[in-house]
Design a protein around this motif. Structure first.
Motif, PDB file in Angstrom:
ATOM      1  N   ALA A   1     106.390  82.138 -11.657  1.00  0.00           N
ATOM      2  CA  ALA A   1     106.091  81.121 -10.640  1.00  0.00           C
ATOM      3  C   ALA A   1     105.443  79.883 -11.273  1.00  0.00           C
ATOM      4  CB  ALA A   1     105.181  81.697  -9.559  1.00  0.00           C
ATOM      5  N   LEU A   2     104.592  80.110 -12.274  1.00  0.00           N
ATOM      6  CA  LEU A   2     103.914  78.985 -12.931  1.00  0.00           C
ATOM      7  C   LEU A   2     104.863  78.147 -13.771  1.00  0.00           C
ATOM      8  CD1 LEU A   2     100.434  79.968 -14.416  1.00  0.00           C
ATOM      9  CD2 LEU A   2     100.956  78.248 -12.717  1.00  0.00           C
ATOM     10  N   ILE A   3     105.794  78.826 -14.452  1.00  0.00           N
ATOM     11  CA  ILE A   3     106.699  78.118 -15.354  1.00  0.00           C
ATOM     12  C   ILE A   3     107.867  77.493 -14.587  1.00  0.00           C
ATOM     13  CG2 ILE A   3     108.083  78.338 -17.492  1.00  0.00           C
ATOM     14  CD1 ILE A   3     105.507  79.262 -18.349  1.00  0.00           C
ATOM     15  N   LEU A   4     108.119  78.024 -13.397  1.00  0.00           N
ATOM     16  CA  LEU A   4     109.267  77.567 -12.600  1.00  0.00           C
ATOM     17  C   LEU A   4     109.386  76.035 -12.487  1.00  0.00           C
ATOM     18  CD1 LEU A   4     111.572  78.026 -10.538  1.00  0.00           C
ATOM     19  CD2 LEU A   4     109.854  78.561  -8.845  1.00  0.00           C
ATOM     20  N   PRO A   5     108.288  75.317 -12.154  1.00  0.00           N
ATOM     21  CA  PRO A   5     108.440  73.864 -12.004  1.00  0.00           C
ATOM     22  C   PRO A   5     108.932  73.174 -13.271  1.00  0.00           C
ATOM     23  CG  PRO A   5     106.335  74.589 -11.115  1.00  0.00           C
ATOM     24  CD  PRO A   5     106.925  75.757 -11.827  1.00  0.00           C
ATOM     25  N   VAL A   6     108.634  73.756 -14.418  1.00  0.00           N
ATOM     26  CA  VAL A   6     109.062  73.167 -15.677  1.00  0.00           C
ATOM     27  C   VAL A   6     110.585  73.106 -15.746  1.00  0.00           C
ATOM     28  CG1 VAL A   6     109.026  73.529 -18.173  1.00  0.00           C
ATOM     29  CG2 VAL A   6     106.985  73.958 -16.836  1.00  0.00           C
ATOM     30  N   THR A   7     111.259  74.025 -15.038  1.00  0.00           N
ATOM     31  CA  THR A   7     112.710  74.126 -15.180  1.00  0.00           C
ATOM     32  C   THR A   7     113.462  73.148 -14.279  1.00  0.00           C
ATOM     33  OG1 THR A   7     112.935  75.792 -13.441  1.00  0.00           O
ATOM     34  CG2 THR A   7     112.494  76.584 -15.649  1.00  0.00           C
ATOM     35  N   PHE A   8     112.755  72.472 -13.351  1.00  0.00           N
ATOM     36  CA  PHE A   8     113.473  71.616 -12.398  1.00  0.00           C
ATOM     37  C   PHE A   8     114.357  70.592 -13.086  1.00  0.00           C
ATOM     38  CE2 PHE A   8     109.724  72.254  -9.319  1.00  0.00           C
ATOM     39  CZ  PHE A   8     110.228  73.485  -8.979  1.00  0.00           C
ATOM     40  N   GLY A   9     113.824  70.002 -14.175  1.00  0.00           N
ATOM     41  CA  GLY A   9     114.583  68.943 -14.820  1.00  0.00           C
ATOM     42  C   GLY A   9     115.592  69.435 -15.822  1.00  0.00           C
ATOM     43  N   MET A  10     115.677  70.744 -16.007  1.00  0.00           N
ATOM     44  CA  MET A  10     116.557  71.257 -17.064  1.00  0.00           C
ATOM     45  C   MET A  10     117.952  71.533 -16.524  1.00  0.00           C
ATOM     46  SD  MET A  10     114.212  74.022 -18.989  1.00  0.00           S
ATOM     47  CE  MET A  10     112.650  73.600 -19.727  1.00  0.00           C
ATOM     48  N   GLU A  11     118.876  71.751 -17.451  1.00  0.00           N
ATOM     49  CA  GLU A  11     120.197  72.244 -17.097  1.00  0.00           C
ATOM     50  C   GLU A  11     120.019  73.613 -16.448  1.00  0.00           C
ATOM     51  OE1 GLU A  11     123.572  71.136 -18.130  1.00  0.00           O
ATOM     52  OE2 GLU A  11     122.386  69.315 -17.941  1.00  0.00           O
ATOM     53  N   PRO A  12     120.869  73.962 -15.464  1.00  0.00           N
ATOM     54  CA  PRO A  12     120.685  75.254 -14.791  1.00  0.00           C
ATOM     55  C   PRO A  12     120.517  76.429 -15.760  1.00  0.00           C
ATOM     56  CG  PRO A  12     122.417  74.014 -13.715  1.00  0.00           C
ATOM     57  CD  PRO A  12     121.966  73.192 -14.893  1.00  0.00           C
ATOM     58  N   VAL A  13     121.451  76.570 -16.710  1.00  0.00           N
ATOM     59  CA  VAL A  13     121.424  77.732 -17.587  1.00  0.00           C
ATOM     60  C   VAL A  13     120.139  77.772 -18.418  1.00  0.00           C
ATOM     61  CG1 VAL A  13     122.474  78.742 -19.630  1.00  0.00           C
ATOM     62  CG2 VAL A  13     123.908  78.046 -17.729  1.00  0.00           C
ATOM     63  N   THR A  14     119.781  76.636 -18.989  1.00  0.00           N
ATOM     64  CA  THR A  14     118.591  76.587 -19.826  1.00  0.00           C
ATOM     65  C   THR A  14     117.352  76.940 -19.012  1.00  0.00           C
ATOM     66  OG1 THR A  14     119.688  74.591 -20.576  1.00  0.00           O
ATOM     67  CG2 THR A  14     117.700  75.206 -21.710  1.00  0.00           C
ATOM     68  N   GLY A  15     117.259  76.345 -17.823  1.00  0.00           N
ATOM     69  CA  GLY A  15     116.098  76.589 -16.977  1.00  0.00           C
ATOM     70  C   GLY A  15     115.965  78.052 -16.600  1.00  0.00           C
ATOM     71  N   ILE A  16     117.072  78.646 -16.175  1.00  0.00           N
ATOM     72  CA  ILE A  16     117.024  80.040 -15.737  1.00  0.00           C
ATOM     73  C   ILE A  16     116.720  80.947 -16.931  1.00  0.00           C
ATOM     74  CG2 ILE A  16     118.304  81.912 -14.630  1.00  0.00           C
ATOM     75  CD1 ILE A  16     117.677  79.562 -12.780  1.00  0.00           C
ATOM     76  N   LEU A  17     117.312  80.631 -18.094  1.00  0.00           N
ATOM     77  CA  LEU A  17     117.042  81.474 -19.272  1.00  0.00           C
ATOM     78  C   LEU A  17     115.585  81.382 -19.682  1.00  0.00           C
ATOM     79  CD1 LEU A  17     120.209  81.183 -21.519  1.00  0.00           C
ATOM     80  CD2 LEU A  17     119.378  83.157 -20.254  1.00  0.00           C
ATOM     81  N   LEU A  18     114.972  80.215 -19.507  1.00  0.00           N
ATOM     82  CA  LEU A  18     113.552  80.099 -19.800  1.00  0.00           C
ATOM     83  C   LEU A  18     112.769  81.080 -18.924  1.00  0.00           C
ATOM     84  CD1 LEU A  18     111.119  78.645 -21.110  1.00  0.00           C
ATOM     85  CD2 LEU A  18     111.194  77.022 -19.237  1.00  0.00           C
ATOM     86  N   LEU A  19     113.123  81.109 -17.634  1.00  0.00           N
ATOM     87  CA  LEU A  19     112.413  81.996 -16.715  1.00  0.00           C
ATOM     88  C   LEU A  19     112.693  83.461 -17.021  1.00  0.00           C
ATOM     89  CD1 LEU A  19     112.826  80.070 -13.366  1.00  0.00           C
ATOM     90  CD2 LEU A  19     110.863  80.147 -14.901  1.00  0.00           C
ATOM     91  N   ILE A  20     113.941  83.747 -17.401  1.00  0.00           N
ATOM     92  CA  ILE A  20     114.282  85.129 -17.754  1.00  0.00           C
ATOM     93  C   ILE A  20     113.483  85.550 -18.986  1.00  0.00           C
ATOM     94  CG2 ILE A  20     116.150  86.502 -18.785  1.00  0.00           C
ATOM     95  CD1 ILE A  20     117.974  85.291 -16.651  1.00  0.00           C
ATOM     96  N   GLY A  21     113.348  84.619 -19.940  1.00  0.00           N
ATOM     97  CA  GLY A  21     112.530  84.908 -21.118  1.00  0.00           C
ATOM     98  C   GLY A  21     111.103  85.235 -20.718  1.00  0.00           C
ATOM     99  N   VAL A  22     110.549  84.432 -19.803  1.00  0.00           N
ATOM    100  CA  VAL A  22     109.181  84.675 -19.353  1.00  0.00           C
ATOM    101  C   VAL A  22     109.091  86.042 -18.672  1.00  0.00           C
ATOM    102  CG1 VAL A  22     107.356  83.888 -17.811  1.00  0.00           C
ATOM    103  CG2 VAL A  22     108.703  82.224 -19.064  1.00  0.00           C
ATOM    104  N   TYR A  23     110.058  86.310 -17.805  1.00  0.00           N
ATOM    105  CA  TYR A  23     110.074  87.577 -17.054  1.00  0.00           C
ATOM    106  C   TYR A  23     110.135  88.777 -18.014  1.00  0.00           C
ATOM    107  CZ  TYR A  23     112.259  91.132 -13.926  1.00  0.00           C
ATOM    108  OH  TYR A  23     112.588  92.268 -13.240  1.00  0.00           O
ATOM    109  N   PHE A  24     111.137  88.778 -18.889  1.00  0.00           N
ATOM    110  CA  PHE A  24     111.300  89.909 -19.813  1.00  0.00           C
ATOM    111  C   PHE A  24     110.087  90.020 -20.735  1.00  0.00           C
ATOM    112  CE2 PHE A  24     116.255  90.278 -19.815  1.00  0.00           C
ATOM    113  CZ  PHE A  24     116.219  90.338 -18.440  1.00  0.00           C
ATOM    114  N   GLY A  25     109.660  88.869 -21.259  1.00  0.00           N
ATOM    115  CA  GLY A  25     108.522  88.863 -22.179  1.00  0.00           C
ATOM    116  C   GLY A  25     107.266  89.415 -21.517  1.00  0.00           C
ATOM    117  N   ALA A  26     107.047  89.013 -20.248  1.00  0.00           N
ATOM    118  CA  ALA A  26     105.829  89.445 -19.564  1.00  0.00           C
ATOM    119  C   ALA A  26     105.840  90.938 -19.295  1.00  0.00           C
ATOM    120  CB  ALA A  26     105.666  88.669 -18.255  1.00  0.00           C
ATOM    121  N   VAL A  27     107.013  91.473 -18.943  1.00  0.00           N
ATOM    122  CA  VAL A  27     107.090  92.912 -18.697  1.00  0.00           C
ATOM    123  C   VAL A  27     106.750  93.677 -19.980  1.00  0.00           C
ATOM    124  CG1 VAL A  27     108.643  94.810 -18.115  1.00  0.00           C
ATOM    125  CG2 VAL A  27     108.740  92.700 -16.813  1.00  0.00           C
TER     126      VAL A  27
END
Lengths: 147, 496
Positions: B43-69
């Motif tokens: 949720a915190l990193i989500l706003p960072v992805t608004f300006g990114m390309e869809p794939v890059t933004g979502i992969l950033l969040l997936i990285g955060v999700y997987f990494g955090a788990v």
């Protein structure tokens, strides 16, 4: 947990009742079996029922372990800080208010280390500037005082 | 196959890989800080992805999700405090190993198991998701309505301690979802003549408030209970023979995790405990569990990372988020103009496969970063919460604002954060609210569309087989916690 349960149950019933009453202002179309008012009514009636169940449950449940109440004042303090922060941003701008908020919160949580007290507020503002304003091109509010 | 290759070329670009790596590192950092959950991180990193390309933004969040788990296991092993609820099971044997001076080995086992569990689940995802999506393509309004009802019915399993409070939270979310223009007739509901409300309450600021700001407020209250830590991690390596003993447990647990992840409502915490129990049941050395058995670390870690891929299946194919993290991811996808659901595979095939490949790479990165960076990440534990909380609160405000340079979103975030704090404090879970907001419009619009189809007859919901099955599933899901609760007291909470 008894008192909070009563209060939250009542608040929920009141809010749901309010929303329910508002649905009577929605226009009713003749040829529509189910209109705009249907779902909001279902939800608010369900909330009134669930809120009542919560009240009854709490009433019948004689002894429930009380949760510790000691830490709430610091959380509420932090909320007041952030509310003030959001209020002043339009006037004094984002960077000054962020510096003040972070510094205020650090002092509030009794941080005494002078290096931290300077680097963290400055660092946070700087980070937002570089990351959000330059890299992500978010138009950060500068404040009416300075524009 | 072509799509997979296309996915490969989509991921193997320097900037995409770098952003994914950044996501993983940010995720591990967030996950390993007690009190910061995977949901909060995303949720915190989500706003960072608004300006990114869809794939890059979502992969950033997936990285955060997987990494955090994965990161959650570090604190579980080192200081017996699970960084995220899904590593609660890891703490049992992981901490026991640390006490024996085997912390480094426990962390290695956790890294290897997490990566393998995660990879396994993504492979299952790649094979199952397209099939399920093809099947779901046949869904019309009544089926989609039933699906949304099913999605909402999982509220009972993520409700936490009190079912009534969980349901109240869910209906609050559903009611919030009705604010704005009515989906069929176009009549503005509950907007109080406010322009900002006519398009409805924006989901993202609500999520930032509920999952990040409220947690930060709560952390403010507990900063005075922080303890001094001295962590010494000696290097005791994991031997190849030991790994060979573990691999069976890892694969089984990864499969358990993937399967549980597919069931909406059952999250990483449940998967980890189930896998832990299964590992114990299969083991010859049952007494060793709880006293520092390596399988006791491998099983929950493989399982909770297995959940990640599994949870993507209902999210991507049906548009149903199974828990809080996937709900935030759903919000992120929608911001990027990607609507999860059966049509996703038709409309955005290349994007989907790029995400798949990205998820595989993310798990490999966890392996590499984990194996080489463990000692570095243990230092994170020394960062005091007092320093973090103000920064998190600032990020919440900036994040909500950057969604649309709109001050109203900041207010929504703040109100959600304050409300979220009190809700949490008095035992109301936050995730059902989000679930209600996401699924409410889907449910209502398809309900009313179905009734238009049937010219007002409710028979349409009991004469179509898929609809009936989904509705029955929803009823079972709704009431199953009531039955299991009678047998044993719940040990886990719904947040992850």
């Amino acid at each position: 947990m008894k008192k909070p349960n009563y209060i939250s149950g009542l608040i929920i019933i009141i809010i749901a009742g309010f929303f329910y009453s508002l649905t009577f202002n929605f226009p009713k179309l003749e040829n529509q079996l189910i209109g705009a008012e249907f779902m909001p009514r279902v939800y608010s009636v369900m909330l009134i029922i669930l809120g009542s169940i919560l009240l009854i449950q709490t009433f019948r449940n004689k002894e429930e372990s009380d949760e510790q109440e000691n830490t709430m004042k610091y959380s509420i303090g932090a909320m007041l800080f952030v509310i003030l922060y959001v209020v002043v941003i339009p006037y004094i701008g984002f960077y000054i208010s962020t510096f003040l908020l972070v510094l205020g919160l650090l002092l509030f949580s009794k941080v005494k280390n002078k290096i931290l007290l300077i680097t963290i507020p400055v660092g946070t503002s700087l980070f937002i500037f570089v990351f959000f304003q330059i890299l992500l091109k978010v138009s950060i509010p500068m404040g009416t005082l300075f524009s | 196959m072509d799509l997979l290759l296309e996915g490969l070329t989509g991921v193997f670009q320097l900037n995409v890989l770098l952003i994914l790596l950044m996501g993983i590192i940010a995720g591990i950092t967030i996950g390993s800080l007690p009190g910061l959950t995977a949901t909060m991180g995303v949720a915190l990193i989500l706003p960072v992805t608004f300006g990114m390309e869809p794939v890059t933004g979502i992969l950033l969040l997936i990285g955060v999700y997987f990494g955090a788990v994965y990161g959650g296991s570090i604190t579980a092993i080192l200081i017996n405090t699970p960084g995220t609820p899904s590593s609660a099971a890891t703490a049992i044997d992981g901490y026991a190993m640390s006490k024996k001076g085997l912390a480094h080995k426990a962390l290695t086992v956790s890294t290897v198991s997490s990566a393998i569990g995660g990879i396994l689940s993504v492979i299952v995802l790649i094979f199952i998701a397209p099939q399920l999506a093809t099947f779901a393509l046949k869904f019309s309004a009544p089926e989609t309505f039933a699906l949304a009802v099913f999605g909402i019915s999982i509220i009972s399993s993520i409700a936490g301690k009190s079912m009534v409070k969980g349901l109240i939270a869910g209906f609050i979310g559903l009611l919030i979802a009705t604010i704005g223009i009515d989906p069929i007739g176009g009549f503005p509901r509950f907007t109080f003549d406010n322009v900002n409300l006519s398009s409805g309450i924006n989901l993202i600021p609500v999520m930032i408030g509920l999952f990040a700001a409220s947690e930060a407020f709560r952390a403010m209250g507990s900063i005075f209970s922080t303890r001094k830590l001295t962590i010494v991690v000696e290097k005791v390596k994991l031997k190849w023979i030991e790994f060979k003993i573990l691999i069976g447990t890892i694969l089984r647990s990864g499969a358990i995790g993937t399967f549980i992840g597919m069931i909406p409502g059952a999250g990483g915490d449940i998967a980890a405990f189930v896998a832990y129990n299964e590992a114990k049941r299969f083991s010859k050395n049952k007494d060793g569990f709880g006293k520092g058995e390596m399988k006791g670390v491998a099983a929950p870690e493989a399982a909770n990372n297995g959940v990640t891929g599994g949870a993507m299946i209902p999210l991507l194919t049906l548009g149903i988020p199974g828990d809080a993290v996937t709900a935030v991811l759903l919000g992120a996808l929608m911001v990027q103009g990607i609507q999860p659901g059966p049509m996703l595979f038709e409309n955005n095939g290349p994007i989907v496969y790029t995400l798949f490949v990205g998820m595989l790479v993310a798990n490999l990165m966890i392996l590499i970063v984990g194996l080489f960076g463990i000692r570095l990440f243990t230092k994170i534990l020394l960062v005091p919460t007092t320093v973090l909380t103000p920064i998190i609160l600032v990020l919440c405000v900036v994040g909500a604002y950057s969604l649309g340079n709109n001050y109203f979103d900041v207010l929504v975030m703040l109100i959600s954060g304050i409300a979220g704090y009190f809700l949490m404090r008095y035992g109301f879970p936050a995730s059902p609210i989000i679930l209600g907001i996401i699924l409410g419009p889907l449910m209502e619009s398809n309900f009313r569309r179905a009734l238009v189809m049937s010219q007002g007859s409710f028979d349409i919901f009991i004469t179509r087989p898929i609809t009936v099955v989904l509705l029955i599933l929803a009823v079972i899901t709704l009431f199953s916690p009531l039955l299991t609760r009678k047998v044993k007291k719940p040990t886990t909470e719904g947040e992850s």
